[in-house]
Design an enzyme around this catalytic site. Structure first.
Site, mmCIF file in Angstrom:
data_model
loop_
_atom_site.group_PDB
_atom_site.id
_atom_site.type_symbol
_atom_site.label_atom_id
_atom_site.label_comp_id
_atom_site.label_asym_id
_atom_site.label_seq_id
_atom_site.Cartn_x
_atom_site.Cartn_y
_atom_site.Cartn_z
ATOM 1 N N GLY A 111 0.839 -1.200 0.000
ATOM 2 C CA GLY A 111 0.000 0.000 0.000
ATOM 3 C C GLY A 111 0.870 1.246 0.000
ATOM 4 N N GLU A 133 -14.279 9.206 22.680
ATOM 5 C CA GLU A 133 -14.863 8.629 23.897
ATOM 6 C C GLU A 133 -14.530 7.143 24.034
ATOM 7 O OE1 GLU A 133 -16.376 11.124 22.215
ATOM 8 O OE2 GLU A 133 -16.144 12.440 23.961
ATOM 9 N N ASP A 161 0.319 2.224 8.335
ATOM 10 C CA ASP A 161 -0.173 1.411 9.460
ATOM 11 C C ASP A 161 0.700 1.468 10.714
ATOM 12 O OD1 ASP A 161 -2.190 0.588 7.751
ATOM 13 O OD2 ASP A 161 -1.161 -1.256 7.176
ATOM 14 N N ARG A 214 13.464 10.164 -3.445
ATOM 15 C CA ARG A 214 14.351 11.306 -3.714
ATOM 16 C C ARG A 214 15.662 11.175 -2.929
ATOM 17 N NH1 ARG A 214 15.110 16.042 -0.765
ATOM 18 N NH2 ARG A 214 15.624 17.930 -1.968
ATOM 19 N N ARG A 266 1.048 -5.152 -5.143
ATOM 20 C CA ARG A 266 1.337 -6.299 -4.274
ATOM 21 C C ARG A 266 1.538 -7.499 -5.187
ATOM 22 N NH1 ARG A 266 -2.690 -3.609 -0.890
ATOM 23 N NH2 ARG A 266 -1.671 -3.006 1.048
ATOM 24 N N GLY A 302 -9.567 13.258 21.588
ATOM 25 C CA GLY A 302 -10.414 13.098 22.777
ATOM 26 C C GLY A 302 -11.619 12.229 22.496
ATOM 27 N N ILE A 329 -8.718 7.613 1.705
ATOM 28 C CA ILE A 329 -8.378 9.029 1.884
ATOM 29 C C ILE A 329 -7.175 9.143 2.839
ATOM 30 C CG2 ILE A 329 -9.815 9.616 3.906
ATOM 31 C CD1 ILE A 329 -10.409 11.586 0.948
ATOM 32 N N GLN A 330 -7.074 8.155 3.757
ATOM 33 C CA GLN A 330 -5.978 8.175 4.745
ATOM 34 C C GLN A 330 -4.612 7.945 4.099
ATOM 35 O OE1 GLN A 330 -7.543 5.743 8.442
ATOM 36 N NE2 GLN A 330 -8.657 5.148 6.629
HETATM 37 O O1 F6P Z 1 -1.193 -1.431 4.503
HETATM 38 C C1 F6P Z 1 -1.808 -0.236 4.157
HETATM 39 C C2 F6P Z 1 -3.289 -0.405 4.001
HETATM 40 O O2 F6P Z 1 -3.849 0.848 3.697
HETATM 41 C C3 F6P Z 1 -4.009 -1.016 5.215
HETATM 42 O O3 F6P Z 1 -4.234 -0.068 6.220
HETATM 43 C C4 F6P Z 1 -5.267 -1.523 4.578
HETATM 44 O O4 F6P Z 1 -5.798 -2.582 5.322
HETATM 45 C C5 F6P Z 1 -4.798 -1.985 3.225
HETATM 46 O O5 F6P Z 1 -3.581 -1.296 2.962
HETATM 47 C C6 F6P Z 1 -5.763 -1.709 2.104
HETATM 48 O O6 F6P Z 1 -5.269 -2.284 0.962
HETATM 49 P P1 F6P Z 1 -5.798 -1.960 -0.512
HETATM 50 O O7 F6P Z 1 -5.333 -0.592 -0.888
HETATM 51 O O8 F6P Z 1 -5.170 -3.017 -1.344
HETATM 52 O O9 F6P Z 1 -7.279 -2.008 -0.445
#
Ligand code: F6P
Length: 319
Positions: free
Chosen positions: A12, A188, A128, A22, A73, A186, A251-252
């Site tokens: 990922g 919960e 992760d 770079r 992958r 914060g 998005i993360q």
């Molecule tokens: O390892 C990074 C990650 O974003 C994990 O947090 C998530 O479980 C996985 O890759 C998602 O994989 P893919 O982009 O193949 O859906």
């Protein structure tokens, strides 16, 4: 004698991978070593899809998310014949060693190649933060910023509508994004591999908070543990809050890397090339406190991850 090295990104993607590419490229070029960019991770390696990297090829990269080399992958890289094919491709292109940027799957590929005589150095790149041998992985800090920004926004609307927001964050089987986000916002309630999941306890706690007069709640859940939609329905039917789900998803993984990730990636990229120049292979780089360190990948992968018990204790104390 090293004349040419390769660099690839695999698994990922993570913000800061470009900064690492770079750093690898410019450190190598400064030492008179040519650099080949390998496209789409081990897949591109096996298929021989390469590009030359010059100083200018990696200009204007520090602030760019994703990876200019592409990532993939390749589960087949576990098979010996695939690794042999990769080695042949590297030898045919006179690539003496490679830096691989990615997660634990990427590291395993690096060990296989090193065992076949191509020295590889692993650089931890994943949001992760689940790679042993380093306190932090490249991309974690940026993903955390994105999550915190989103949760701050969710809190606004949740409190207007008397809702409990259930926010699913990435992390694979690691709760680091969740616990850092929980402490930062914060929240919960947290549900992570470390806390485990007890649906009744979560619902009861939310019902209790609502009775105490809270007008909203944030529940942060690590992905792959809980059916968040089911949990939200239970919250709606059994507490005074309306449950709503937000799955932050990919998005993360995007966005411009934070300065911390840029600096970490630059330091790790430099170290990886230095190790290759010293004839080291099968090692990974990491950060320990603020020092850049390295160790055999096999050792790192067999190490337990540092426990975050103190973070969970603090979370419970401050909630
Ligand atoms: O390892 C990074 C990650 O974003 C994990 O947090 C998530 O479980 C996985 O890759 C998602 O994989 P893919 O982009 O193949 O859906």
């Amino acid at each position: 004698m090293i004349r040419k090295i390769g660099v690839l990104t695999s698994g990922g993607d993570a913000p800061g991978m470009n900064a690492a590419i770079r750093a690898v490229t410019r450190t190598a070029l400064s030492n008179g070593i040519e650099v080949t960019g390998i496209l789409d991770g081990y897949k591109g390696l096996v298929e021989g899809r390469f590009i030359d990297l010059k100083r200018s090829s990696v200009s204007n990269l520090l602030n760019r998310g994703g990876t200019i080399l592409g990532s993939a992958r390749l589960p087949e890289f576990k098979n010996d014949e695939v690794v042999v094919k990769a080695c042949e491709t590297l030898q045919a292109n006179e690539i003496d060693a490679i830096c691989v940027i990615g997660g634990d799957g990427t590291y395993r590929g690096a060990v296989s190649l090193t065992n076949k005589g191509i020295n590889c150095i692993g650089i931890p790149g994943t949001i992760d933060n689940d790679i042993p041998g380093t306190d932090f992985t490249i991309g974690f800090d940026t993903a955390l910023h994105t999550i915190v920004d989103c949760i701050d926004k969710l809190r606004d609307t949740s409190s207007s509508h008397h809702r409990a927001s259930i926010v699913e964050v990435m992390g694979n089987r690691c709760g680091d994004l969740a616990i850092y986000a929980g402490l930062s916002t914060g929240a919960e309630i947290l549900v992570t591999p470390e806390t485990g999941f007890d649906e009744d306890a979560v619902v009861e706690k939310l019902a209790y908070l609502e009775r105490q007069g809270k007008n909203h709640a944030i529940v942060i859940v690590t992905e792959k543990l809980v059916d968040v939609n089911n949990l939200a329905s239970k919250v709606t039917s059994k507490t005074g809050f309306a449950g709503r789900v937000t799955v932050l998803g990919h998005i993360q993984r995007g966005g411009s890397p934070t300065p911390n990730d840029r600096v970490l990636a630059s330091r790790m990229g430099e170290k990886a090339v230095d190790l290759i120049l010293q004839g080291v292979g099968g090692h990974c780089v990491g950060v320990d406190d603020s020092a850049i360190v390295h160790m055999p990948i096999d050792e790192a992968l067999n190490m337990p991850r540092e426990s975050k018990k103190d973070f969970y204790r603090l979370f419970e104390r401050l909630v």
